[in-house]
Design a protein around this motif. Structure first.
Motif, PDB file in Angstrom:
ATOM      1  N   GLN A  60       0.764  -1.051   0.025  1.00 35.49           N
ATOM      2  CA  GLN A  60       0.213   0.012   0.217  1.00 35.49           C
ATOM      3  C   GLN A  60       0.876   1.213   0.052  1.00 35.49           C
ATOM      4  O   GLN A  60       0.715   2.276  -0.571  1.00 35.49           O
ATOM      5  N   GLY A  61       1.790   1.082   0.719  1.00 33.04           N
ATOM      6  CA  GLY A  61       2.844   2.415   0.861  1.00 33.04           C
ATOM      7  C   GLY A  61       3.379   2.930  -0.378  1.00 33.04           C
ATOM      8  O   GLY A  61       3.640   3.993  -0.813  1.00 33.04           O
ATOM      9  N   ILE A  62       3.775   1.805  -1.349  1.00 33.27           N
ATOM     10  CA  ILE A  62       4.637   2.246  -2.555  1.00 33.27           C
ATOM     11  C   ILE A  62       3.458   3.002  -3.384  1.00 33.27           C
ATOM     12  O   ILE A  62       3.836   3.907  -3.984  1.00 33.27           O
ATOM     13  N   LYS A  63       2.083   2.669  -3.436  1.00 30.77           N
ATOM     14  CA  LYS A  63       1.084   3.296  -4.081  1.00 30.77           C
ATOM     15  C   LYS A  63       1.239   4.780  -3.736  1.00 30.77           C
ATOM     16  O   LYS A  63       1.177   5.897  -4.609  1.00 30.77           O
ATOM     17  N   ALA A  64       1.481   5.199  -2.324  1.00 29.58           N
ATOM     18  CA  ALA A  64       1.218   6.509  -1.921  1.00 29.58           C
ATOM     19  C   ALA A  64       2.562   7.298  -1.918  1.00 29.58           C
ATOM     20  O   ALA A  64       2.664   8.668  -2.478  1.00 29.58           O
ATOM     21  N   TRP A  68       1.163   6.496  -7.617  1.00 28.92           N
ATOM     22  CA  TRP A  68       0.892   5.706  -8.726  1.00 28.92           C
ATOM     23  C   TRP A  68       0.293   4.430  -8.054  1.00 28.92           C
ATOM     24  O   TRP A  68       0.553   3.689  -7.404  1.00 28.92           O
ATOM     25  N   PRO A  69      -0.887   4.316  -8.898  1.00 32.34           N
ATOM     26  CA  PRO A  69      -1.825   3.378  -8.230  1.00 32.34           C
ATOM     27  C   PRO A  69      -1.596   1.773  -8.586  1.00 32.34           C
ATOM     28  O   PRO A  69      -2.193   1.027  -7.694  1.00 32.34           O
ATOM     29  N   THR A  70      -0.653   1.577  -9.467  1.00 36.69           N
ATOM     30  CA  THR A  70      -0.608   0.123  -9.756  1.00 36.69           C
ATOM     31  C   THR A  70       1.012  -0.432  -9.570  1.00 36.69           C
ATOM     32  O   THR A  70       1.825   0.459  -9.323  1.00 36.69           O
ATOM     33  N   ILE A  71       0.939  -1.617  -9.447  1.00 34.54           N
ATOM     34  CA  ILE A  71       2.258  -2.439  -9.151  1.00 34.54           C
ATOM     35  C   ILE A  71       2.458  -3.164 -10.656  1.00 34.54           C
ATOM     36  O   ILE A  71       1.253  -4.113 -10.873  1.00 34.54           O
ATOM     37  N   PRO A  72       3.660  -3.375 -11.307  1.00 34.04           N
ATOM     38  CA  PRO A  72       4.906  -3.182 -10.541  1.00 34.04           C
ATOM     39  C   PRO A  72       5.211  -1.511 -10.836  1.00 34.04           C
ATOM     40  O   PRO A  72       4.657  -1.025 -11.778  1.00 34.04           O
ATOM     41  N   GLN A  73       6.300  -1.248 -10.118  1.00 40.12           N
ATOM     42  CA  GLN A  73       6.859   0.119 -10.262  1.00 40.12           C
ATOM     43  C   GLN A  73       8.258   0.124 -10.310  1.00 40.12           C
ATOM     44  O   GLN A  73       8.921  -0.678  -9.682  1.00 40.12           O
ATOM     45  N   LEU A  74       8.851   0.876 -11.318  1.00 38.32           N
ATOM     46  CA  LEU A  74      10.305   0.984 -11.595  1.00 38.32           C
ATOM     47  C   LEU A  74      11.003   2.351 -11.089  1.00 38.32           C
ATOM     48  O   LEU A  74      10.239   3.315 -11.345  1.00 38.32           O
ATOM     49  N   TYR A  75      12.136   2.274 -10.368  1.00 38.52           N
ATOM     50  CA  TYR A  75      12.883   3.462  -9.899  1.00 38.52           C
ATOM     51  C   TYR A  75      14.242   3.220 -10.526  1.00 38.52           C
ATOM     52  O   TYR A  75      14.780   1.993 -10.181  1.00 38.52           O
TER      53      TYR A  75
END
Length: 109
Positions: A60-64, A68-75
């Motif tokens: 949940q925290g990564i979305k905040a 960005w509302p979805t996963i995966p997420q790239l940094y």
């Protein structure tokens, strides 16, 4: 900053490339995460993965954190890039490879 945000930030800042995903690179748990790993593998870069299914606070925290509302997420080098659709568009246009080169991301062994 919350404890969860601090944990996320610590991971993002301590690795050149981080993929928050469902599952692991060897056993992705959704098609989007699988595609994101395949793209990074094709780019031949080292990346850290975080399995959001193992930690609901991170999930949940990564979305905040990224807004960005979805996963995966790239940094990449601390900068949020996007999800698998954006990764695919950038990869097909050569933009992702150029970004990784410009930011001098380490190649995979």
């Amino acid at each position: 900053m919350s404890d969860t945000n601090q944990r996320i930030e610590d991971v993002v800042k301590s690795h050149d490339v981080v993929l928050f995903m469902k599952g692991t690179p060897l056993f992705p748990q959704c098609g989007f995460s699988s595609r994101a790993c395949a793209i990074l593998d094709h780019c031949k870069v080292e990346f850290e993965s975080v399995d959001v299914l193992q930690d609901m606070e991170i999930r949940q925290g990564i979305k905040a954190y990224s807004d960005w509302p979805t996963i995966p997420q790239l940094y990449v080098k601390g900068e949020f890039v996007g999800g698998s659709d954006i990764m695919m568009e950038m990869f097909e246009a050569g933009e992702l490879q150029q970004m990784l080169a410009d930011k001098e991301v380490a190649k995979a062994e």
